[in-house]
Design a protein around this motif. Structure first.
Motif, PDB file in Angstrom:
ATOM      1  N   SER A 148       0.829  -1.201   0.000  1.00  0.00           N
ATOM      2  CA  SER A 148       0.000   0.000   0.000  1.00  0.00           C
ATOM      3  C   SER A 148       0.870   1.261   0.000  1.00  0.00           C
ATOM      4  O   SER A 148       0.524   2.257  -0.641  1.00  0.00           O
ATOM      5  CB  SER A 148      -0.941  -0.007   1.189  1.00  0.00           C
ATOM      6  OG  SER A 148      -0.215  -0.041   2.387  1.00  0.00           O
ATOM      7  N   LEU A 200      -6.468   5.596  -0.947  1.00  0.00           N
ATOM      8  CA  LEU A 200      -5.136   4.981  -0.891  1.00  0.00           C
ATOM      9  C   LEU A 200      -4.392   5.386   0.381  1.00  0.00           C
ATOM     10  O   LEU A 200      -3.707   4.581   1.004  1.00  0.00           O
ATOM     11  CB  LEU A 200      -4.301   5.381  -2.112  1.00  0.00           C
ATOM     12  CG  LEU A 200      -4.586   4.668  -3.410  1.00  0.00           C
ATOM     13  CD1 LEU A 200      -3.760   5.266  -4.534  1.00  0.00           C
ATOM     14  CD2 LEU A 200      -4.303   3.192  -3.279  1.00  0.00           C
ATOM     15  N   ARG A 234      -5.789   3.443   3.338  1.00  0.00           N
ATOM     16  CA  ARG A 234      -5.298   2.055   3.338  1.00  0.00           C
ATOM     17  C   ARG A 234      -3.841   1.982   3.776  1.00  0.00           C
ATOM     18  O   ARG A 234      -3.446   1.106   4.539  1.00  0.00           O
ATOM     19  CB  ARG A 234      -5.451   1.443   1.949  1.00  0.00           C
ATOM     20  CG  ARG A 234      -6.659   0.549   1.860  1.00  0.00           C
ATOM     21  CD  ARG A 234      -6.697  -0.174   0.540  1.00  0.00           C
ATOM     22  NE  ARG A 234      -7.455   0.665  -0.378  1.00  0.00           N
ATOM     23  CZ  ARG A 234      -7.183   0.839  -1.652  1.00  0.00           C
ATOM     24  NH1 ARG A 234      -6.184   0.220  -2.201  1.00  0.00           N
ATOM     25  NH2 ARG A 234      -7.926   1.614  -2.390  1.00  0.00           N
ATOM     26  N   MET A 235      -3.030   2.928   3.287  1.00  0.00           N
ATOM     27  CA  MET A 235      -1.624   2.942   3.661  1.00  0.00           C
ATOM     28  C   MET A 235      -1.477   3.204   5.152  1.00  0.00           C
ATOM     29  O   MET A 235      -0.690   2.554   5.837  1.00  0.00           O
ATOM     30  CB  MET A 235      -0.869   4.009   2.876  1.00  0.00           C
ATOM     31  CG  MET A 235       0.604   4.061   3.244  1.00  0.00           C
ATOM     32  SD  MET A 235       1.477   5.480   2.605  1.00  0.00           S
ATOM     33  CE  MET A 235       0.708   6.813   3.473  1.00  0.00           C
TER      34      MET A 235
END
Length: 108
Positions: free
Chosen positions: A3, A51, A54-55
């Motif tokens: 990720s 994103l 999620r990271m």
């Protein structure tokens, strides 16, 4: 790890796209870099939010796995272990028992 890599690649891609657009509109040199940096930063804030989330979750989970639990859980486990030792009558500080008894115990 994946990720983080995908988020970084997306950020670099946005920067290159913004730089290309700014360059086509006539900005050159350091001005093009600054404008591309600002535009890509604003665009990534809006476009890359999923994103980034999620990271962040994956990095937090990795840190948590390496530390072995939440800090609050470890503190409460340590406190209960210390309470148990004090109930048993053992010293937890590792200090000399005569030193903690005071001067009267040394004279006797």
């Amino acid at each position: 790890m994946r990720s983080w890599l995908s988020y970084t690649a997306a950020r670099v891609g946005l920067f290159l796209a913004a730089f290309g657009v700014v360059y086509l509109f006539g900005a050159r040199s350091w001005m093009a870099l600054i404008l591309a940096w600002v535009i890509s930063g604003l665009a990534s804030y809006v476009l890359l939010s999923p994103l980034r989330d999620r990271m962040s979750a994956s990095v937090s989970a990795g840190i948590e796995a390496r530390r072995g639990g939440l800090l609050g859980d470890r503190l409460s486990e340590g406190a209960s272990r210390e309470d148990h030792l004090q109930e048993d009558g053992t010293e937890t500080s590792g200090a000399d028992p005569e030193a903690s008894a005071g001067p009267a115990a040394k004279d006797a």
